[in-house]
Design an enzyme around this catalytic site. Structure first.
Site, PDB file in Angstrom:
ATOM      1  N   LYS A  84       2.362  10.449   2.362  1.00  0.00           N
ATOM      2  CA  LYS A  84       1.095   9.704   2.330  1.00  0.00           C
ATOM      3  C   LYS A  84       1.234   8.311   2.957  1.00  0.00           C
ATOM      4  O   LYS A  84       0.287   7.776   3.508  1.00  0.00           O
ATOM      5  CB  LYS A  84       0.587   9.572   0.893  1.00  0.00           C
ATOM      6  N   GLU A 106      -9.441   6.912  -2.570  1.00  0.00           N
ATOM      7  CA  GLU A 106      -9.520   7.854  -3.674  1.00  0.00           C
ATOM      8  C   GLU A 106      -8.117   8.402  -3.901  1.00  0.00           C
ATOM      9  O   GLU A 106      -7.298   8.405  -2.982  1.00  0.00           O
ATOM     10  CB  GLU A 106     -10.460   9.010  -3.315  1.00  0.00           C
ATOM     11  N   SER A 373       7.154  17.468   1.405  1.00  0.00           N
ATOM     12  CA  SER A 373       6.170  16.386   1.529  1.00  0.00           C
ATOM     13  C   SER A 373       6.404  15.221   0.565  1.00  0.00           C
ATOM     14  O   SER A 373       5.962  14.110   0.833  1.00  0.00           O
ATOM     15  CB  SER A 373       4.770  16.948   1.329  1.00  0.00           C
TER      16      SER A 373
END
Ligand code: PLP
Length: 392
Positions: A84, A106, A373
């Site tokens: 991210k 969000e 990830s």
């Protein structure tokens, strides 16, 4: 292809009040982000702040057990522990160049919220994070991290009190405060230009993986695998490999408990075409178009839509999307921990579980690269409770 579309999917299905900031963002991508000075600044931050390139790790122990070469692209080693951060550092830098002073975001699992709060702190921007009230409780640890980084976390009590409601709230905030605020969307979803913007910022994962695997074994891998929530780590991983038709691209969705009719998040595998959060894509919805509840053991996979570029790759037959259950993901989590000394995020454990199912089906010379990830620290409480349940 129509602008902002990936084949039949994508587009900009936005209320009139959202059009000015969307057009401003599209213009900034062309004017600022495409330029050499921005790209140099971003590359510098990715190297020295995020810690790129992340390693490509050969799982020697697990490869022996599986009978083929298993490789992990270690996004868990990036700063804050997940892919991210690639997206938020890029968007925060763009926002700063656009003259914005605040990021609104969000978050579901909390990883994107932490990554946005981190990028905001780095670049001196205010940060407000909307989070479903349900997720605030489930991911209390990440709420604390965001607050320590200086962000304000706003719980959202409407709807299912999870990610899709947090996205609605963040979009409303953006409409009201568009002069000062950039909406730092966390996955390759939403109205154009977000799916393109997020893909461009995450494509570094696949570019590095492609160079690294070729440097290590001299050939391309047979399969490239990533989990799919909104689809940002997967599209980032796939993008550089798309032109190489001999590389199979496999996206792994969450099948929940796997029983017929259960709640899950397998949008591409079982969904139908519709519009959610400003984009035409595959959705979990009733025939009347009401969004269905979704579920995954992995909080980051629990989204009833998916990035439109994945719907396009699926329609083209270029990528394949498969499902993995909560149980299979949990087993994969345990297996990687015990064989390689790595605790993967439960999201990433879905991608790994798919690879474990390939045992004995591939030649010894085959190579499979998985996007790991994120790291599993955020999921320790979920894992502890699931193991207790299973022990009975
Ligand atoms: C570690 C990790 N992997 C995967 C995802 C799923 O998101 P995406 O499909 O956008 O990569 C998340 C979302 O929170 C996450 O935290």
């Amino acid at each position: 292809m129509k602008k902002g579309y990936f084949g039949d999917f994508g587009g900009r299905f936005a209320p009139e009040l959202l059009m000015p900031p969307l057009l401003e963002l599209e213009e900034a991508m062309a004017r600022i982000m495409a330029g050499e000075p921005f790209q140099r600044e971003l590359a510098d931050l990715l190297t020295h702040f995020v810690g790129r390139p992340t390693a490509l790790y050969h799982c020697a122990n697990l490869s022996r057990e599986l009978g083929f070469g298993l490789w992990l692209k270690r996004e868990d080693l990036a700063h804050t522990g997940a892919h991210k951060i690639n997206n938020t550092v890029g968007q925060a830098l763009l926002a700063k160049h656009m003259g914005k002073t605040r990021l609104v975001a969000e978050t579901g699992a909390g990883q994107h919220g932490v990554a946005t709060a981190t990028a905001a702190a780095l670049l001196g921007l205010e940060c407000i994070v909307y989070m479903g009230a349900e997720d605030v409780v489930r991911q209390a640890h990440n709420v604390q991290r965001m607050e320590l980084l200086g962000a304000t976390v706003r719980p959202v009590d409407s709807g299912s009190r999870t990610l899709k409601d947090a996205i609605n709230a963040a979009m409303r905030h953006w409409i009201a405060e568009q002069g000062t605020t950039h909406y730092c969307l966390g996955s390759a979803v939403g109205p154009h230009p977000f799916p393109l913007l997020v893909r461009e910022l995450q494509a570094v994962i696949g570019r590095e993986a492609l160079d690294q695997i070729q440097a290590r074994i001299g050939v391309l891998p047979d399969q490239v695998v990533a989990c799919v929530g909104g689809g940002s780590n997967a599209i980032g991983m796939f993008h550089a490999f798309v032109p190489h038709a001999q590389v199979a691209l496999i996206g792994v969705e969450a099948a929940g408990d796997g029983s017929p009719g259960c709640c899950h998040s397998a949008t591409l595998s079982t969904g139908t075409t519709g519009v959610l959060h400003g984009t035409m894509t595959k959705l979990l919805q009733t025939v009347e178009g009401q969004i269905l509840a979704s579920h995954s053991l992995a909080p980051g996979l629990d989204y009833p839509g998916v990035g439109p570029e994945h719907a396009h790759l699926q329609a083209l037959g270029r990528a394949q999307y498969v499902c993995v259950t909560d149980d299979q993901a949990l087993a994969a989590f345990m297996r990687l921990a015990r064989t390689e000394g790595i605790l993967p995020a439960l999201e990433s454990s879905h991608a790994l579980a798919y690879a474990l199912k390939l045992t004995g089906t591939l030649p010894q010379t085959a190579n499979v690269v998985i996007c790991l990830s994120g790291r599993g620290d955020k999921d320790l409480e979920i894992v502890r409770q699931e193991l207790l349940k299973r022990e009975g």
